[in-house]
Each structure stands twice: as structure tokens, then as C-alpha cells.
Motif scaffolding. Sequence first.
Motif, PDB file in Angstrom:
ATOM      1  N   GLU A 275       0.826  -1.227   0.000  1.00 46.21           N
ATOM      2  CA  GLU A 275       0.000   0.000   0.000  1.00 46.21           C
ATOM      3  C   GLU A 275       0.850   1.263   0.000  1.00 46.21           C
ATOM      4  O   GLU A 275       0.412   2.314  -0.456  1.00 46.21           O
ATOM      5  N   ARG A 276       2.051   1.170   0.587  1.00 46.13           N
ATOM      6  CA  ARG A 276       2.904   2.356   0.756  1.00 46.13           C
ATOM      7  C   ARG A 276       3.846   2.592  -0.408  1.00 46.13           C
ATOM      8  O   ARG A 276       4.541   3.603  -0.429  1.00 46.13           O
ATOM      9  N   MET A 277       3.906   1.657  -1.344  1.00 44.97           N
ATOM     10  CA  MET A 277       4.784   1.835  -2.485  1.00 44.97           C
ATOM     11  C   MET A 277       4.082   2.704  -3.524  1.00 44.97           C
ATOM     12  O   MET A 277       2.966   2.401  -3.942  1.00 44.97           O
ATOM     13  N   THR A 278       4.708   3.803  -3.920  1.00 42.76           N
ATOM     14  CA  THR A 278       4.128   4.626  -4.987  1.00 42.76           C
ATOM     15  C   THR A 278       4.938   4.405  -6.257  1.00 42.76           C
ATOM     16  O   THR A 278       4.659   3.482  -7.011  1.00 42.76           O
ATOM     17  N   PHE A 279       5.982   5.196  -6.447  1.00 41.67           N
ATOM     18  CA  PHE A 279       6.801   4.989  -7.651  1.00 41.67           C
ATOM     19  C   PHE A 279       7.939   4.009  -7.398  1.00 41.67           C
ATOM     20  O   PHE A 279       8.464   3.423  -8.318  1.00 41.67           O
ATOM     21  N   HIS A 280       8.326   3.856  -6.091  1.00 43.30           N
ATOM     22  CA  HIS A 280       9.464   2.970  -5.877  1.00 43.30           C
ATOM     23  C   HIS A 280       9.050   1.505  -5.937  1.00 43.30           C
ATOM     24  O   HIS A 280       7.912   1.153  -5.726  1.00 43.30           O
ATOM     25  N   ARG A 281      10.036   0.677  -6.274  1.00 40.22           N
ATOM     26  CA  ARG A 281       9.781  -0.731  -6.525  1.00 40.22           C
ATOM     27  C   ARG A 281       9.632  -1.488  -5.219  1.00 40.22           C
ATOM     28  O   ARG A 281      10.312  -1.228  -4.253  1.00 40.22           O
TER      29      ARG A 281
END
Length: 316
Positions: A275-281
Motif C-alpha cells: 500500500e505504501r509503495m508509490t513509484f518505488h519498486r
Amino acid sequence: MSDRVVVALDVGGTGMKCALVRPDGVVVRTERHPTDATRGPAAVVGTVLDVADGLADKARADGFTPIAVGIAVPGVVDEARGVAVWSANVGFRDVPLRDLTVKRLGLPTALGHDVRVGGLAEARLGAGRGTGHVLFVAIGTGIAAAHVVDGTAAVGAHGAAGEIGHILVRPDGPRCGCGRPGCLEAMASAAAIGRRYAELAGETADAPVTAAEVAERAAAGEQLAGQVWQEAIEALADGLASGQALFDVATIVLGGGLAQAGDQLLTPLRAALHERMTFHREPQLVAAALGDEAGCLGAALLALDAVGVRDHQEKR
Ligand SMILES: [Zn+2]
């Protein structure tokens, strides 16, 4: 070549895990000794040197050639100077353990931090093997981490890299042992989980509840335990997301006592991290594979690195 071994010791507050390890990572002898830290740091240092010396003698008696010594200790460690700077549970204060060992055994010696060398072992021989960029996070009484890139753990400018337990995750949270409120460690360590449950349940101090019991009660459907467990998961996910933003690792390896909860920890934590990953892998999130041997194996790896031997990567 195959007759060479390193002497490895992982010195903890209650016990020392010790081994003779070949350059290919194979352990040929293990021993355990009590630390008995109440005797004071000088006596503990004496035992460390006696045990290391004894292991080197046993290696020779068995036809091996000891080539180096690796020692892991908790607390603050100056790896460059080989000094155990400070340790609450062993009592070390500025102990030049590397030089003392070199003097006693006449062998090249490396001194390392217990969590950092544990991460080294998990990254090179355990759950992070073959993935290059690894963040090892040990969750027990406290929370500490090791960032390992291509088999080398970052030490930091002052020997204090990896203190992920002191990332601020809840500004209004409980006070941490370091003195500041809201650190990850104050929210999600095994000790913090037990404390939080006891606080909300109103249980007395003479009936403490461990994190493992909170996990059990949560699994059995107890609402309060479930709430405390989930709060810890959310805080951990915040901390790991910060770690991932900083390090962009392929694999996060969870060790320490709390990781023994297995999928009860990993499954909701994976979801919360996702849920906390936006653009990072998103990293792989896995449980440690080496158990309480990781520190001792890591001390061996540090010793092998000190003398420029890395056979285990080719052979395993
Ligand atoms: Zn703190």
C-alpha cells in the motif's frame, strides 16, 4: 585450500555462539559458552580470548589451519579501529577487542556489529542470497538493520549505520529507549508489542505478555491482540517503506524473535508495505533463513573478508 578455517564468535548478553568455518561457508565445529556478563567486561574479554584461542587449538588438532578470527558484538562498534565502543548488555566500554585478539592468537582479526554481520550472513548465505541488494531487519527487544550491497554491509561514518529502529514513525507515540517519542522501535519491537498489549489490557507488570503471546491471541481471534498486532504491522510498514525509499533493495530479510511469527507477520506486512509503495519498486519480503547462527556465520565472513578469501560465493 580446504584445510583452512576461520574462528568465529558471536558474543551476546547471555551466551557466545562460536564456530570454526571453512572458506566455502561450511561449519566444521560449533561451541556455545555462557557470557556471564555480571562478572564485568574484563572477565568477559578474558573468556572471549580463551574461547577463541581454544578453538584455534582444536582446529589445529583436527588438521585445520586457522587463518583469521571474526568476532561479533552488540552495541556500538568501531569496525575500522576494532573497538567495542559501548554495549549495554555485555558491559563493554572502549574495549580494543581486535588488538587484544591479535596479540593473544597472532591471527588477523575482524570485529563487527552483531546485527550487521547477521545481515552479511543472510545476504550472502541465507534468505537474501543471490539478490545483491539486501536490507536485513532484526526485530527483537529492539529493531536494527543492516544494508548489504554485493556482499558488503555499510558501516556508516561513525559505525552506526542501520539504526532503522529510530526512524520516527509516530510523532505522538510512546517514548523510545533513545529518549525520543515515536521511534519505530517504541512501536513495533517485540518488547513494545508486549508493553502496548499490557497497557491496553490493564494487566499488571507481574504478568507480562510477550509479543509471541499477542500474536497467538490475535490468531485465535482476540480483538485487542489483533488491534495491537495490526498497529505494530502498520508502524513496521512505515519504517520499511522509509528503508526502501532510501536503499531500493531487492530483498528485505526479517530476522530476530518477532520474525518467528512467520506468515502471521509476513502476510499482513507485505500488504501494508504494498500500500505504501508509490513509484518505488516493491522489495521481496522474506523471513531470515539462518536463525541464531547468522551472527556467528557473519563473524566468519568478516574474518574471511579481512584476509581476502571469498570462496563461498563461487562454491555455494
Ligand atoms: Zn529511538
